[in-house]
Design a protein around this motif. Structure first.
Motif, PDB file in Angstrom:
ATOM      1  N   MET A  77      29.209  87.278  36.285  1.00  0.00           N
ATOM      2  CA  MET A  77      29.502  86.022  35.604  1.00  0.00           C
ATOM      3  C   MET A  77      28.692  85.901  34.311  1.00  0.00           C
ATOM      4  O   MET A  77      29.186  85.401  33.292  1.00  0.00           O
ATOM      5  N   GLY A  78      27.442  86.373  34.337  1.00  0.00           N
ATOM      6  CA  GLY A  78      26.632  86.343  33.121  1.00  0.00           C
ATOM      7  C   GLY A  78      27.262  87.160  32.005  1.00  0.00           C
ATOM      8  O   GLY A  78      27.335  86.706  30.849  1.00  0.00           O
ATOM      9  N   GLU A  79      27.745  88.323  32.368  1.00  0.00           N
ATOM     10  CA  GLU A  79      28.398  89.162  31.362  1.00  0.00           C
ATOM     11  C   GLU A  79      29.703  88.524  30.874  1.00  0.00           C
ATOM     12  O   GLU A  79      30.005  88.554  29.668  1.00  0.00           O
ATOM     13  N   ALA A  80      30.487  87.937  31.798  1.00  0.00           N
ATOM     14  CA  ALA A  80      31.758  87.318  31.414  1.00  0.00           C
ATOM     15  C   ALA A  80      31.532  86.109  30.511  1.00  0.00           C
ATOM     16  O   ALA A  80      32.250  85.909  29.509  1.00  0.00           O
ATOM     17  N   SER A 121      47.709  76.707  32.464  1.00  0.00           N
ATOM     18  CA  SER A 121      48.520  77.726  33.139  1.00  0.00           C
ATOM     19  C   SER A 121      47.752  78.419  34.266  1.00  0.00           C
ATOM     20  O   SER A 121      48.365  78.945  35.200  1.00  0.00           O
ATOM     21  N   LEU A 122      46.433  78.424  34.193  1.00  0.00           N
ATOM     22  CA  LEU A 122      45.608  79.037  35.233  1.00  0.00           C
ATOM     23  C   LEU A 122      45.221  77.959  36.239  1.00  0.00           C
ATOM     24  O   LEU A 122      44.500  77.023  35.906  1.00  0.00           O
ATOM     25  N   ALA A 140      39.229  86.524  27.453  1.00  0.00           N
ATOM     26  CA  ALA A 140      37.835  86.494  27.917  1.00  0.00           C
ATOM     27  C   ALA A 140      37.546  85.238  28.722  1.00  0.00           C
ATOM     28  O   ALA A 140      36.866  85.281  29.766  1.00  0.00           O
ATOM     29  N   HIS A 141      38.073  84.087  28.245  1.00  0.00           N
ATOM     30  CA  HIS A 141      37.844  82.845  28.988  1.00  0.00           C
ATOM     31  C   HIS A 141      38.613  82.835  30.315  1.00  0.00           C
ATOM     32  O   HIS A 141      38.130  82.278  31.319  1.00  0.00           O
ATOM     33  N   VAL A 142      39.809  83.412  30.356  1.00  0.00           N
ATOM     34  CA  VAL A 142      40.541  83.527  31.625  1.00  0.00           C
ATOM     35  C   VAL A 142      39.749  84.367  32.624  1.00  0.00           C
ATOM     36  O   VAL A 142      39.650  84.017  33.809  1.00  0.00           O
ATOM     37  N   LYS A 143      39.169  85.458  32.129  1.00  0.00           N
ATOM     38  CA  LYS A 143      38.358  86.298  33.008  1.00  0.00           C
ATOM     39  C   LYS A 143      37.143  85.544  33.515  1.00  0.00           C
ATOM     40  O   LYS A 143      36.771  85.642  34.697  1.00  0.00           O
ATOM     41  N   ALA A 144      36.516  84.755  32.637  1.00  0.00           N
ATOM     42  CA  ALA A 144      35.352  83.968  33.051  1.00  0.00           C
ATOM     43  C   ALA A 144      35.740  82.924  34.096  1.00  0.00           C
ATOM     44  O   ALA A 144      35.009  82.687  35.074  1.00  0.00           O
TER      45      ALA A 144
END
Length: 269
Positions: free
Chosen positions: A59-62, A93-94, A147-151
């Motif tokens: 999570m820190g990396e994301a 959408s997420l 990137a924000h979706v992954k986070a």
């Protein structure tokens, strides 16, 4: 309070002994099942803990990657890109879906993410989100969105793990309290009660045995007295018959010996 004084207040009977033995068997089985449940929950707890540590590191990396991508998008497309993005999106959408997972009788809440394509297909301006930043910075905006979706996905997974972690923690504490109660309170109390009932029943059996021995002793003495009286009566009858055959009764012979007045001095015997 422990030891032999820790027992149930029951009447020491054979029926109650059977009831206590049945309760002890049930408590032993329950203790074994709860112990297995506690071990299974502990294994799952440790596995979730490892996943939480890995998720927090990721999570820190994301979050760092999403922050850098946002800074890049703002630098390339300008600060007004935020308004363009808001106009191109109607709703999120997420989305997050919740369900429960059964682990050794404990229901753990789980969160999963999914993409609702119909919800975020078009915004108020009827512009597709994929066309955002078409004038400039479109690639950086798309990278920032990914990137924000992954986070968010990592946050959802971490929230699911954290909730399951807390639920398992409470379940393990409750199960361990039950295991300790059965092991240190219920089972010793039942065992002491069974020992007490057996001791009382043995004492009653010894009392009955002693009572029977005393009664047999009384009966034996009574029989001996009756036999002795019968022998004396038989001897008297025999002596009476012998005396009658000689022509004098036993009572008359006795009277002749002790009757007659003063004692003759010439008789030396």
């Amino acid at each position: 309070m422990s030891g032999q004084t820790q027992r149930l207040n029951v009447v020491p009977t054979v029926t109650m002994l059977g009831v206590m033995k049945a309760r002890l068997v049930g408590a032993t089985r329950g203790h074994a099942l709860l112990k297995k449940k506690s071990d299974a929950l502990t294994v799952q707890f440790r596995a979730i803990l490892k996943k939480i540590v890995a998720a927090k590191e990721f999570m820190g990396e994301a979050m760092r990657a999403s922050s850098f991508s946002l800074a890049e998008a703002k630098y390339v497309a300008g600060d007004g890109v935020r308004h363009v993005v808001l106009q191109s999106v109607r709703s999120a959408s997420l989305r997050v879906r919740s369900h429960q997972e059964n682990v050794a009788g404990v229901k753990l809440p789980k969160f999963t993410h999914f993409v609702d394509t119909a919800a975020g297909s078009a915004g108020p301006s009827n512009a597709s989100p994929s066309l955002t930043g078409l004038a400039r910075g479109g690639q950086q905006v798309a990278a920032c969105r990914a990137a924000h979706v992954k986070a968010i996905e990592v946050l959802v997974e971490l929230a699911s793990l954290q909730t399951s972690f807390l639920t398992l923690d409470e379940a393990i504490k409750t199960t361990n309290r039950r295991v300790n109660a059965l092991e240190n309170v219920v089972k010793p109390r039942l065992e002491n009660t069974i020992i007490y009932i057996k001791g009382e029943l043995d004492e009653l059996e010894r009392e009955d045995f002693f009572r029977l021995k005393k009664i047999q002793g009384y009966k034996k003495r009574a029989i001996e007295q009756q036999m002795a009286a019968s022998r004396e009566f038989a001897e008297e009858q025999l002596a009476e018959e012998v005396a009658l055959k000689r022509g004098i009764s036993v009572g008359a012979a006795t009277n002749m010996l002790f009757a007659g007045g003063d004692r003759d001095e010439d008789i030396i015997f």
